[in-house]
Scaffold this active site. Structure first.
Site, PDB file in Angstrom:
ATOM      1  N   ARG A 127      48.190  20.049  51.520  1.00  0.00           N
ATOM      2  CA  ARG A 127      48.732  21.211  52.216  1.00  0.00           C
ATOM      3  C   ARG A 127      50.212  21.361  51.904  1.00  0.00           C
ATOM      4  NH1 ARG A 127      51.294  20.376  56.972  1.00  0.00           N
ATOM      5  NH2 ARG A 127      50.446  22.268  57.876  1.00  0.00           N
ATOM      6  N   LEU A 128      50.726  22.526  52.255  1.00  0.00           N
ATOM      7  CA  LEU A 128      52.152  22.813  52.133  1.00  0.00           C
ATOM      8  C   LEU A 128      52.532  23.592  53.377  1.00  0.00           C
ATOM      9  CD1 LEU A 128      54.558  22.471  50.191  1.00  0.00           C
ATOM     10  CD2 LEU A 128      53.954  24.664  49.171  1.00  0.00           C
ATOM     11  N   ASP A 129      53.581  23.159  54.056  1.00  0.00           N
ATOM     12  CA  ASP A 129      53.932  23.745  55.339  1.00  0.00           C
ATOM     13  C   ASP A 129      54.155  25.257  55.252  1.00  0.00           C
ATOM     14  OD1 ASP A 129      53.808  21.313  56.667  1.00  0.00           O
ATOM     15  OD2 ASP A 129      55.914  20.850  56.268  1.00  0.00           O
ATOM     16  N   TYR A 130      53.949  25.905  56.378  1.00  0.00           N
ATOM     17  CA  TYR A 130      54.115  27.357  56.517  1.00  0.00           C
ATOM     18  C   TYR A 130      55.482  27.820  56.032  1.00  0.00           C
ATOM     19  CZ  TYR A 130      54.197  31.889  59.009  1.00  0.00           C
ATOM     20  OH  TYR A 130      54.288  33.214  59.331  1.00  0.00           O
ATOM     21  N   SER A 140      57.458  26.244  53.914  1.00  0.00           N
ATOM     22  CA  SER A 140      57.813  25.704  52.594  1.00  0.00           C
ATOM     23  C   SER A 140      57.182  26.560  51.507  1.00  0.00           C
ATOM     24  CB  SER A 140      57.346  24.250  52.455  1.00  0.00           C
ATOM     25  OG  SER A 140      57.974  23.427  53.413  1.00  0.00           O
TER      26      SER A 140
END
Length: 204
Positions: A40-43, A45
């Site tokens: 995942r990749l943060d909202y 980022s």
């Protein structure tokens, strides 16, 4: 053959295909069915997010035990010091334990797309860029690491995961690749016994 999609995830997009709150998701950028995010990749980022149609490959990329290198560019508040870089390289004490040593270096020039919306800068405080390469996947790890050494992250972009990198992808763009799966290692303790060979008896 497994396929993988490399997406340059824009700021403010969830690393999932649905959201009951109506926020932007991967469905707004990936028209292909049967693909799921590997990690995942943060909202808040940006940068490289990998998706695949193969469950085993998804597990291989995202599982913490694989310790796949992830390269980030972080714009931090303040002119990052040599001491801060040294602490990042040695490991930083966080609430969930000390981080593994990271590769950290100051970036003198960064050529990236402008973020939408722009970061909030304070005119009296400069900003600087640092490249961090880590092999862990803790929640918001890079942001917590830079804050722990006194330089909060204002903007975070993931540039590479293992041998996959953004290349020329702009925000919202993606490209597809085929992946040649490596043979799975044989489990320890279950090695195949040597086969017996029937040799003709020698005449006495």
């Amino acid at each position: 053959m497994p396929k993988i999609i490399l997406l340059n995830k824009p700021f403010g997009v969830l690393s999932q295909f649905t959201d009951p709150q109506g926020r932007a998701t991967l469905a707004d950028y990936i028209p292909h069915k049967g693909f799921y995010a590997a990690g995942r990749l943060d909202y808040d980022s940006e940068g490289l997010l990998l998706l695949t149609d193969d469950g085993a490959l998804q597990h291989q990329i995202s599982h913490p035990k694989r310790k796949m290198a992830k390269t980030y560019w972080a714009q931090v508040e303040g002119d990052i010091s040599d001491d801060a870089l040294m602490f990042l390289r040695k490991g930083v004490d966080l609430k969930d334990g000390r981080t593994a040593p990271a590769k950290a270096r100051r970036l003198s020039e960064v050529d990236l797309w402008p973020r939408n919306p722009p970061i909030r800068e304070r005119k009296s405080i400069p900003t600087s860029w640092v490249e961090l390469i880590i092999h862990e996947g803790r929640n918001r790890q890079v942001r917590r690491m830079t804050a722990a050494v006194g330089f909060p992250t204002l903007r975070l972009v993931r540039m590479a995961i293992g041998n996959w990198n953004l290349g020329t992808l702009q925000p919202g763009q993606h490209r597809s690749e085929e992946v040649f799966s490596a043979p799975k290692p044989r489990p320890k303790g279950k090695s195949k016994p040597p086969q017996k060979r029937n040799h003709p008896r020698r005449r006495q």
